[in-house]
Design an enzyme around this catalytic site. Structure first.
Site, mmCIF file in Angstrom:
data_model
loop_
_atom_site.group_PDB
_atom_site.id
_atom_site.type_symbol
_atom_site.label_atom_id
_atom_site.label_comp_id
_atom_site.label_asym_id
_atom_site.label_seq_id
_atom_site.Cartn_x
_atom_site.Cartn_y
_atom_site.Cartn_z
ATOM 1 N N LYS A 22 0.839 -1.200 0.000
ATOM 2 C CA LYS A 22 0.000 0.000 0.000
ATOM 3 C C LYS A 22 0.878 1.255 0.000
ATOM 4 O O LYS A 22 0.672 2.172 -0.791
ATOM 5 C CB LYS A 22 -0.916 -0.021 1.227
ATOM 6 C CG LYS A 22 -2.129 0.856 1.119
ATOM 7 C CD LYS A 22 -2.981 0.778 2.378
ATOM 8 C CE LYS A 22 -3.778 -0.508 2.443
ATOM 9 N NZ LYS A 22 -4.451 -0.693 3.759
ATOM 10 N N MET A 102 -5.107 -6.008 10.631
ATOM 11 C CA MET A 102 -5.942 -5.024 11.309
ATOM 12 C C MET A 102 -6.648 -4.106 10.338
ATOM 13 O O MET A 102 -6.107 -3.715 9.316
ATOM 14 C CB MET A 102 -5.092 -4.177 12.237
ATOM 15 C CG MET A 102 -5.953 -3.449 13.232
ATOM 16 S SD MET A 102 -5.089 -2.104 14.028
ATOM 17 C CE MET A 102 -5.323 -0.811 12.843
ATOM 18 N N HIS A 455 -15.811 -8.799 0.458
ATOM 19 C CA HIS A 455 -14.765 -9.597 1.095
ATOM 20 C C HIS A 455 -14.744 -11.017 0.521
ATOM 21 O O HIS A 455 -13.710 -11.537 0.124
ATOM 22 C CB HIS A 455 -15.013 -9.640 2.608
ATOM 23 C CG HIS A 455 -14.031 -10.490 3.359
ATOM 24 N ND1 HIS A 455 -14.288 -11.803 3.679
ATOM 25 C CD2 HIS A 455 -12.784 -10.222 3.815
ATOM 26 C CE1 HIS A 455 -13.252 -12.305 4.326
ATOM 27 N NE2 HIS A 455 -12.320 -11.366 4.417
ATOM 28 N N ARG A 578 6.218 -47.084 -12.355
ATOM 29 C CA ARG A 578 6.299 -47.953 -11.183
ATOM 30 C C ARG A 578 5.808 -49.332 -11.578
ATOM 31 O O ARG A 578 4.870 -49.457 -12.358
ATOM 32 C CB ARG A 578 5.427 -47.424 -10.053
ATOM 33 C CG ARG A 578 5.779 -46.039 -9.592
ATOM 34 C CD ARG A 578 4.804 -45.638 -8.473
ATOM 35 N NE ARG A 578 4.911 -44.225 -8.173
ATOM 36 C CZ ARG A 578 4.258 -43.275 -8.842
ATOM 37 N NH1 ARG A 578 3.460 -43.601 -9.840
ATOM 38 N NH2 ARG A 578 4.411 -42.025 -8.515
ATOM 39 N N ARG A 633 11.068 -48.409 -13.222
ATOM 40 C CA ARG A 633 11.698 -48.647 -11.928
ATOM 41 C C ARG A 633 11.451 -50.088 -11.498
ATOM 42 O O ARG A 633 10.300 -50.546 -11.475
ATOM 43 C CB ARG A 633 11.124 -47.708 -10.867
ATOM 44 C CG ARG A 633 11.793 -47.930 -9.515
ATOM 45 C CD ARG A 633 11.305 -46.976 -8.478
ATOM 46 N NE ARG A 633 9.919 -47.242 -8.110
ATOM 47 C CZ ARG A 633 9.231 -46.475 -7.267
ATOM 48 N NH1 ARG A 633 9.791 -45.397 -6.756
ATOM 49 N NH2 ARG A 633 7.991 -46.765 -6.973
ATOM 50 N N SER A 779 17.945 -40.286 -11.069
ATOM 51 C CA SER A 779 16.635 -39.660 -10.952
ATOM 52 C C SER A 779 16.361 -39.474 -9.473
ATOM 53 O O SER A 779 16.360 -40.432 -8.695
ATOM 54 C CB SER A 779 15.562 -40.545 -11.597
ATOM 55 O OG SER A 779 14.299 -39.925 -11.446
ATOM 56 N N GLY A 781 14.505 -39.265 -6.262
ATOM 57 C CA GLY A 781 13.227 -39.642 -5.659
ATOM 58 C C GLY A 781 13.051 -38.737 -4.461
ATOM 59 O O GLY A 781 13.414 -39.077 -3.339
ATOM 60 N N THR A 782 12.510 -37.569 -4.704
ATOM 61 C CA THR A 782 12.545 -36.545 -3.645
ATOM 62 C C THR A 782 11.567 -36.833 -2.520
ATOM 63 O O THR A 782 11.686 -36.244 -1.451
ATOM 64 C CB THR A 782 12.290 -35.142 -4.231
ATOM 65 O OG1 THR A 782 11.152 -35.206 -5.089
ATOM 66 C CG2 THR A 782 13.490 -34.667 -5.011
ATOM 67 N N ASN A 783 10.589 -37.725 -2.742
ATOM 68 C CA ASN A 783 9.712 -38.069 -1.609
ATOM 69 C C ASN A 783 10.511 -38.825 -0.553
ATOM 70 O O ASN A 783 10.548 -38.448 0.616
ATOM 71 C CB ASN A 783 8.535 -38.935 -2.066
ATOM 72 C CG ASN A 783 7.634 -38.199 -3.025
ATOM 73 O OD1 ASN A 783 7.762 -36.987 -3.202
ATOM 74 N ND2 ASN A 783 6.732 -38.929 -3.651
ATOM 75 N N ASP A 784 11.166 -39.902 -0.993
ATOM 76 C CA ASP A 784 11.973 -40.657 -0.042
ATOM 77 C C ASP A 784 13.151 -39.824 0.457
ATOM 78 O O ASP A 784 13.493 -39.872 1.640
ATOM 79 C CB ASP A 784 12.495 -41.951 -0.685
ATOM 80 C CG ASP A 784 11.571 -43.124 -0.393
ATOM 81 O OD1 ASP A 784 11.237 -43.307 0.791
ATOM 82 O OD2 ASP A 784 11.184 -43.831 -1.340
ATOM 83 N N CYS A 847 11.840 -37.493 -10.146
ATOM 84 C CA CYS A 847 10.562 -38.149 -10.376
ATOM 85 C C CYS A 847 9.689 -38.151 -9.131
ATOM 86 O O CYS A 847 8.665 -38.802 -9.085
ATOM 87 C CB CYS A 847 10.766 -39.565 -10.897
ATOM 88 S SG CYS A 847 11.650 -40.625 -9.742
HETATM 89 P P1 ADP Z 1 -7.796 -2.013 3.480
HETATM 90 O O1 ADP Z 1 -6.425 -2.517 3.276
HETATM 91 O O2 ADP Z 1 -8.644 -2.854 4.351
HETATM 92 O O3 ADP Z 1 -8.441 -1.632 2.168
HETATM 93 P P2 ADP Z 1 -7.328 0.763 3.833
HETATM 94 O O4 ADP Z 1 -6.192 1.267 4.618
HETATM 95 O O5 ADP Z 1 -7.181 0.847 2.379
HETATM 96 O O6 ADP Z 1 -7.651 -0.684 4.322
HETATM 97 O O7 ADP Z 1 -8.549 1.616 4.319
HETATM 98 C C1 ADP Z 1 -9.856 1.178 4.531
HETATM 99 C C2 ADP Z 1 -10.830 2.150 3.889
HETATM 100 O O8 ADP Z 1 -10.630 3.463 4.357
HETATM 101 C C3 ADP Z 1 -10.663 2.213 2.400
HETATM 102 O O9 ADP Z 1 -11.926 2.337 1.800
HETATM 103 C C4 ADP Z 1 -9.857 3.446 2.194
HETATM 104 O O10 ADP Z 1 -10.092 3.990 0.929
HETATM 105 C C5 ADP Z 1 -10.365 4.346 3.300
HETATM 106 N N1 ADP Z 1 -9.352 5.293 3.709
HETATM 107 C C6 ADP Z 1 -8.121 5.018 4.175
HETATM 108 N N2 ADP Z 1 -7.435 6.143 4.434
HETATM 109 C C7 ADP Z 1 -8.259 7.156 4.137
HETATM 110 C C8 ADP Z 1 -8.121 8.572 4.186
HETATM 111 N N3 ADP Z 1 -6.990 9.125 4.574
HETATM 112 N N4 ADP Z 1 -9.166 9.306 3.821
HETATM 113 C C9 ADP Z 1 -10.316 8.712 3.426
HETATM 114 N N5 ADP Z 1 -10.520 7.420 3.353
HETATM 115 C C10 ADP Z 1 -9.491 6.623 3.704
HETATM 116 MG MG MG Z 2 11.272 -43.916 -3.334
HETATM 117 MG MG MG Z 3 -7.745 -0.511 0.905
#
Ligand code: ADP
Ligand code: MG
Ligand code: MG
Length: 890
Positions: A22, A102, A455, A578, A633, A779, A781-784, A847
């Protein structure tokens, strides 16, 4: 001194290791002159230092202060100022995007005083209180660990009290009351008031982002995606822009091409008067991005122009996040976007046709893992197939594939049912990062809410998992665990669903599947020019890979059918045929006879009976692979695998004795033999070459059968290329004995064949210089070799402690899946070097199953093997990855 903080203007897209994806891309956009709200990035190194020591590095606070000051001067506002506050977001961002980490905290800097300043500056009390309510909620949940449900509940109650459908109907007074309520929730849950000090808010959020690197969801995601555990995350501090300041503002997400198909166009969602994650969280229905044109033409045009700039710059599909504040467009994120496997192939060749990249680059843009996904079957059309399908409804095809499984309504059930071997489809209204474990366990995911950027859709695409989202006409009841279709049909937990991630169609019942067009193409039943754009893209890319690669690709095939299929799939020979299955079924009796033989004559008779059968086996395979090498083999597993089970046999005899019967004399002898051959650790017992040396004539019979089969074909004018491979050799002397006998037999029959050995015992690798004197080829035999290098047997350890090892980060990935470069790989490297030193013309291949694993293929290329050999279905994957490996690191 380490520099821990970078202004957006100081970074660039190549700095993902340090700034996270990012941060690096925010910097790139800043330097491209795009409208990015100013800010700075705290590096992954700071996070690593924090995680190592448990405290933030001493210098960090001061460095952050310096950058904050610059930001404040630039914006003409001070963080959290009572009169005119600067507000910022604190955003996580690792090198690889990780949905398990987070959530971002927006509106940092607001407190009981600065909310008044924001009201005054913006002229909107509603906006100011809406922003503050969001801060307390997000900060409370993600930084202070308050149960988010409590906030949601309070918000829902407030809406109910007003009779409001959406948050937009709450006014400044409602929101102000909510802030008070939210602050009380924080106080009650944490025993402390909501932190008012702006800088403290920022620092606490930063540490929470660092900590989230080691959250359970993040760890799970890393394991799934094979992301190393020690990278750490960066933290982006970004000045706020506001999409929630009125109907002339809003926020959205977009793709520069359709991430499902690769088609060019306008793809995205937009939400008016909204902030941050409102779009993906589905709090209100989003508008298709096209509608923005009618709402705010200037911003729409500016956005399209920026998307074109980004595509031209990244030369790839990008996804973006943007916000419009009172008619002014701001860019908040971009990255080279995730896409489906099909779109990856299509986009790569589209970009070639558009003159933006060349074929080498196109090859680098697709992966073997993506090709694997395209080789999955799809649902057969209703008129092709007679099954009990009932059409339930239709959502959006968010991640392609055909998934069939029992409906389950929460992640725990998905995990539990999958663990007992059942296929499940996870049904949710929408998914959150908490559903990750269930999504991993399920065959497919079905949601009733959310669009292509929800998501569920984003994560499923990343995992290559089938997903249908936004099936709004299906009423999902999580409490009753039912889906109700518009026609009244009710689906209960455990009922089988079939979901089509391409068309978005959902069926009740099991729908039959048909092979993918990619497989039909590889099979040769679909000519490239008759295929759709995807088949043509695959054809071009794999053709380029074949031209580029230096590694040969063979198949592991034991039957004529497999040999034929692998040849169609592009195998250039068989690297492992085999012979053990050739001793099962009806032929068990002959093996018993061989084991029980008293003296040379009986033994010879048993072998004579096996010989013609073996010859037939080999003949079919050599014919299928005419003109290409076939490595056979000699028998590898311990003999007792072909004999009756010791327990059953003992019981049988004991029962007979109990009844006072005289047990069958032959069964008694057999019992003794089974006893004698029983091993407590068969993996390192009497097997492989050891068996060949102990049972005289066994290997000889196999070599003779192979030679005779080849001779017949030779005489018929064909071109058989047999190779004899001796398993489990640890000392050159073992090989010498077998070789001498084999050479004699080949000469007798009048056939030429290479004679080589597997390298699968560490001692073989360590003495490879000696062994090469007696071998025409190696050859691996990477499993063994993996089992014996680590000293564990796969069958015993995978279930018992691998999960724990993966958790602890002892393995990033199972060494049976991807070759362990440092340990086993070192033996491979050594054996190649010393073997070739002793015999420059030595042919070297692999193999084991690793021969079809993308990452391992790159390693085998690096160490200079001649070929990899893998299961027939993996042959196209190995061809592709061998081509990519030849182009060097991507
Ligand atoms: P994620 O990785 O979960 O997308 P982001 O850091 O991109 O998290 O942010 C979550 C949301 O908040 C996104 O929709 C992003 O565009 C918005 N956002 C993040 N920073 C800002 C900002 N400075 N002003 C307005 N919106 C923001
Ligand atoms: Mg073998
Ligand atoms: Mg984002």
């Amino acid at each position: 001194m380490t520099k821990y903080v970078y202004d957006f203007a100081e970074g660039g897209r190549d700095m993902k290791d340090l700034l996270g994806g990012k941060g690096a891309n925010l910097a790139e956009m800043t330097n491209l002159g795009l409208p990015v709200p100013p800010g700075f990035t705290i590096t992954t190194q700071a996070c690593q230092a924090y995680l190592d020591s448990g405290t933030v590095p001493a210098e960090l606070a001061e460095e952050v202060s310096g950058h904050l000051e610059v930001l404040e001067v630039r914006m003409g506002k001070r963080l959290g100022d009572a009169v005119d506050p600067l507000l910022v977001s604190v955003r996580s961002g690792a090198k690889f995007s990780m949905p398990g980490m987070m959530d971002t905290v927006l509106n940092i800097g607001l407190n009981d005083e600065s909310v008044a300043g924001l009201t005054k500056q913006s002229g909107s009390a509603r906006f100011a209180w809406d922003s503050y309510r969001r801060l307390v909620q997000m900060f409370g949940k993600t930084v202070l660990g308050v149960d988010g449900e409590q906030f949601e509940h309070a918000l829902d109650e407030a809406k109910k009290a007003k009779g409001a459908k959406t948050d937009l109907e709450l006014d400044e007074h409602d929101l102000q009351a909510l802030v008070a309520q939210f602050q009380q929730i924080v106080q009650d849950s944490t025993g402390a008031p909501f932190p008012q000090e702006p800088r403290a808010q920022m620092d606490l959020a930063t540490e929470a982002v660092f900590d989230s690197w080691n959250g359970d969801r993040a760890k799970l995601y890393r394991r799934q995606e094979r992301i190393p555990a020690d990278l750490g995350t960066a933290v982006n501090v970004c000045s706020m822009v506001f999409g929630n300041i009125g109907m002339d503002s809003g926020t959205g997400v977009a793709f520069t091409r359709d991430p499902g198909s690769g088609a060019q166009g306008v793809y995205g969602d937009y939400l008016q008067n909204a902030q941050g994650e409102d779009v993906v969280a589905g709090v209100r229905n989003t508008l298709p991005l096209e509608d923005l044109e009618g709402l705010d033409k200037a911003s729409y045009d500016a956005l399209l122009a920026i998307m074109a700039t980004l595509e031209g710059h990244y030369l790839d599909l990008c996804d973006i996040e943007f916000t419009i504040e009172r008619g002014k467009l701001w860019m908040l994120q971009t990255r080279v976007g995730k896409r489906t496997a099909g779109a990856a192939f299509r986009i790569a060749t589209q970009l070639v046709d558009e003159g933006l990249i060349d074929m080498d680059e196109a090859l680098q843009r697709v992966t073997g893992a993506q090709l694997v996904r395209l080789m999955f079957p799809a649902f057969a059309a209703a008129d092709e197939q007679d099954d009990d399908r009932v059409l339930l409804g239709k959502g959006m095809g968010a991640s392609p594939g055909a998934a069939v499984g029992k409906a389950v309504f929460d992640s725990e059930t998905a995990v539990a049912w999958a663990a007992r071997g059942e296929d499940v489809v996870l049904v949710r209204r929408e998914t959150t990062p908490d559903d990750l474990s269930g999504m991993i366990a399920a065959q497919g995911i079905l949601t009733s809410r959310g669009g292509k950027t929800s998501h569920a859709a984003v994560v499923a695409r990343g995992m290559g998992k089938t997903c249908v989202c936004g099936a709004e006409d299906l009423a999902v009841d999580l409490v009753e665990r039912t889906i109700t279709a518009p026609d009244g049909t009710v689906v209960r937990e455990g009922d089988v669903l079939s979901i089509d991630g391409t068309s978005g169609v959902v069926y009740l019942g099991e729908v039959a599947v048909r092979p993918s067009p990619a497989v039909e193409y590889f099979e040769g039943s679909l000519a490239a020019e008759d295929g759709d754009d995807l088949v043509q893209a695959i054809h071009r890319v794999i053709g380029h890979a074949d031209a580029a690669r230096r590694l040969g690709v063979r198949a592991n095939a034991d039957t004529q059918e497999d040999a034929e299929r692998s040849r169609r799939f592009g195998a250039e020979g068989i690297g492992l045929c085999r012979t053990e299955h050739m001793f099962l079924g009806d032929r068990r009796q002959l093996v018993e006879d061989l084991v029980l033989a008293q003296g040379g004559d009986e033994q010879a008779a048993a072998l004579d009976a096996l010989l013609p059968l073996q010859r037939e086996d080999f003949s079919g395979i050599l014919r299928a692979m005419d003109g290409l090498p076939v490595t056979v083999r000699l028998l590898d597993p311990p003999l007792h695998e072909f004999l009756p089970d010791i327990v059953e046999l003992s019981v049988e005899l004991a029962v007979a004795e109990e009844r006072g019967e005289t047990p069958d004399a032959k069964r008694v002898v057999l019992h003794e033999a089974v006893h004698r051959l029983h091993e407590s650790n068969p993996m390192i017992g009497l097997r492989g070459v050891r068996l060949g040396l102990v049972i005289p004539g066994l290997f000889g019979m196999q070599v003779r059968a192979l030679a005779q089969a080849a001779k017949e074909l030779l005489d018929a004018g064909l071109d058989p290329r047999p190779e004899v491979m001796v398993p489990l050799v640890g000392a050159v002397q073992e090989l010498e004995v077998v070789r001498e006998e084999a050479e004699q037999i080949l000469a007798d029959v009048g056939v030429q064949a290479l004679i080589g050995t597997m390298i699968e015992v560490p001692r073989a690798a360590l003495t490879s210089g000696q062994i090469a004197e007696s071998a025409d080829f190696f050859s691996f035999g990477t499993n063994d070799l993996t089992q014996m290098s680590w000293g564990f047997s796969r069958d015993d350890v995978e279930a018992s402690f691998f999960a724990r090892y993966l958790d602890l980060g002892i393995f990033g990935v199972s060494p049976f899946e991807t070759l362990d470069r440092d340990g086993v790989g070192r033996l491979v490297r050594l054996a190649v070097e010393e073997g070739r030193k002793a015999k420059p013309e030595l042919k070297v291949g692999v193999c084991g199953e690793h021969g079809g694993d993308p990452e391992s293929v790159h390693f085998f290329h690096e160490v200079g093997l001649n070929y990899v050999s893998c299961s027939p279905f993996r042959v196209p994957v190995a061809r592709l990855e061998a081509g990519r490996a030849a182009l060097g690191p991507a």
